[in-house]
Write an enzyme that holds these catalytic residues in place. Structure first.
Site, short mmCIF file in Angstrom:
data_model
loop_
_atom_site.label_atom_id
_atom_site.label_comp_id
_atom_site.label_asym_id
_atom_site.label_seq_id
_atom_site.Cartn_x
_atom_site.Cartn_y
_atom_site.Cartn_z
N GLY A 15 0.79 -1.24 0.00
CA GLY A 15 0.00 0.00 0.00
C GLY A 15 0.82 1.28 0.00
O GLY A 15 0.34 2.32 0.46
N SER A 16 2.02 1.24 -0.57
CA SER A 16 2.81 2.48 -0.55
C SER A 16 2.21 3.53 -1.51
O SER A 16 2.25 4.73 -1.22
CB SER A 16 4.27 2.21 -0.89
N ILE A 95 -8.09 -9.51 -10.77
CA ILE A 95 -8.63 -8.90 -11.99
C ILE A 95 -10.12 -8.66 -11.78
O ILE A 95 -10.85 -9.57 -11.35
CB ILE A 95 -8.38 -9.83 -13.19
N LEU A 96 -10.56 -7.44 -12.04
CA LEU A 96 -11.98 -7.12 -11.85
C LEU A 96 -12.77 -7.62 -13.05
O LEU A 96 -12.35 -7.45 -14.20
CB LEU A 96 -12.16 -5.61 -11.68
N ASN A 110 -5.87 2.40 -12.57
CA ASN A 110 -4.82 1.51 -12.06
C ASN A 110 -3.46 2.10 -12.39
O ASN A 110 -3.31 2.89 -13.32
CB ASN A 110 -4.95 0.14 -12.74
N HIS A 112 0.42 0.59 -13.24
CA HIS A 112 1.11 -0.66 -13.58
C HIS A 112 2.59 -0.34 -13.79
O HIS A 112 2.92 0.62 -14.49
CB HIS A 112 0.50 -1.24 -14.86
N SER A 139 2.81 3.02 -16.08
CA SER A 139 1.64 3.51 -16.81
C SER A 139 0.49 3.65 -15.82
O SER A 139 0.23 2.73 -15.04
CB SER A 139 1.22 2.53 -17.91
N THR A 144 -10.14 -1.56 -17.91
CA THR A 144 -11.17 -2.20 -18.72
C THR A 144 -11.05 -3.71 -18.47
O THR A 144 -10.16 -4.16 -17.73
CB THR A 144 -10.97 -1.89 -20.22
N ASP A 148 -4.58 -4.98 -17.82
CA ASP A 148 -3.59 -3.93 -18.13
C ASP A 148 -3.75 -3.40 -19.56
O ASP A 148 -2.77 -3.10 -20.25
CB ASP A 148 -2.16 -4.47 -17.91
N GLU A 177 6.43 6.05 -9.43
CA GLU A 177 4.99 5.83 -9.22
C GLU A 177 4.46 6.78 -8.16
O GLU A 177 3.36 7.33 -8.28
CB GLU A 177 4.75 4.38 -8.77
C1 GRF Z 1 3.17 -1.14 -7.59
O1 GRF Z 1 4.37 -1.38 -8.26
C2 GRF Z 1 2.05 -0.96 -8.57
O2 GRF Z 1 2.44 -0.38 -9.75
C3 GRF Z 1 1.61 -2.38 -8.84
O3 GRF Z 1 1.74 -3.05 -7.61
C4 GRF Z 1 2.72 -2.38 -6.81
C5 GRF Z 1 2.02 -2.03 -5.54
O4 GRF Z 1 2.87 -1.47 -4.58
N1 GRF Z 1 0.28 -2.42 -9.39
P1 GRF Z 1 2.26 -0.75 -3.30
O5 GRF Z 1 1.33 -1.78 -2.66
O6 GRF Z 1 1.53 0.46 -3.77
O7 GRF Z 1 3.41 -0.44 -2.42
#
Ligand code: GRF
Length: 229
Positions: A15-16, A95-96, A110, A112, A139, A144, A148, A177
């Site tokens: 959850g960072s 996957i939703l 999302n 990725h 990204s 959808t 991804d 990110e």
């Molecule tokens: C991140 O690299 C994100 O891009 C991917 O999963 C990882 C989650 O990291 N979908 P965090 O839980 O947000 O630390």
């Protein structure tokens, strides 16, 4: 003044990214309200969300006899009860379904860790290195039904070093990110990004400076695939 946008977050682990998005919500209470953090398994990030007095839920498939549809229905009800305008996936590992996404009317985003369309799915850093790519990155995209695959909102490229290991590269992508995902949420809050009819950026949208962030480039929308490798 418009009411704050209500945001729900789905996580599965650390959850960072959630933390960075919650920091932004806390800093801009007139525009953003975090209304729910939900996880599909016990996730480290839940306790930090709860410590911020944000409603949290754990809804595991096991709670519904191992059935994803039951879990998704409960998730949908929680999101609707929270009256979320947008759902941000932040390391949500399931996957939703198309049915759930339909109910959420395209309002799911999302992040990725790759330059899509390269490296959908898992282990993106290791795969980028194995493929000999000189740039990797992230990204942010609309979700959808295809994994991804939704329209790209923003991409940022991180240069690959000769000395990189998957972990070393992952750490730099994660730092990027943490800058880029809040920038997308801030743009939504400022009404500088509209996603109702495709991805439309307002020229005034503020994005991180790629040079200051050690990025090769940052682009509103998808960068041409031939620029990636
Ligand atoms: C991140 O690299 C994100 O891009 C991917 O999963 C990882 C989650 O990291 N979908 P965090 O839980 O947000 O630390």
């Amino acid at each position: 003044m418009a009411r704050p946008l209500k945001i729900a977050f789905l996580i599965s682990g650390r959850g960072s990214n959630m933390d960075k998005l919650l920091d932004l919500c806390a800093a801009r209470p007139d525009q953003l309200e975090a209304v729910l953090v939900a996880a599909d398994r016990p996730a480290a990030g839940l306790a930090r969300a709860a410590a911020r007095n944000i409603a949290t839920r754990i809804l595991t498939p096991a709670d519904f006899g191992g059935r994803r549809p039951g879990q998704e229905q409960a998730l949908l009800e929680a999101i609707k009860a929270a009256r979320a305008d947008w759902v941000f996936l932040a390391g949500y590992m399931a996957i939703l379904s198309a049915e759930l996404l339909d109910q959420l009317a395209g309002r799911v985003i999302n992040i990725h860790p790759s330059l899509l369309p390269h490296f959908k799915g898992l282990d993106t850093h290791q795969r980028a290195l194995a493929a000999g790519h000189r740039q990797h990155g992230l990204s942010v995209h609309l979700v959808t039904a295809g994994m991804d695959e939704g329209p790209v909102i923003l991409q940022a490229a991180v240069p690959v070093d000769d000395a990189d290991t998957p972990d070393r590269l992952a750490a730099r992508v994660l730092a990027a990110e943490h800058l880029c995902y809040p920038a997308v949420l801030a743009a939504l809050a400022d009404r500088h990004l509209s996603l109702d009819q495709g991805v439309v950026w307002h020229p005034a949208a503020q994005l991180p400076d790629p040079a200051a962030a050690g990025l090769l480039w940052l682009s509103k929308g998808p960068r041409a695939a031939e620029d990636h490798g």
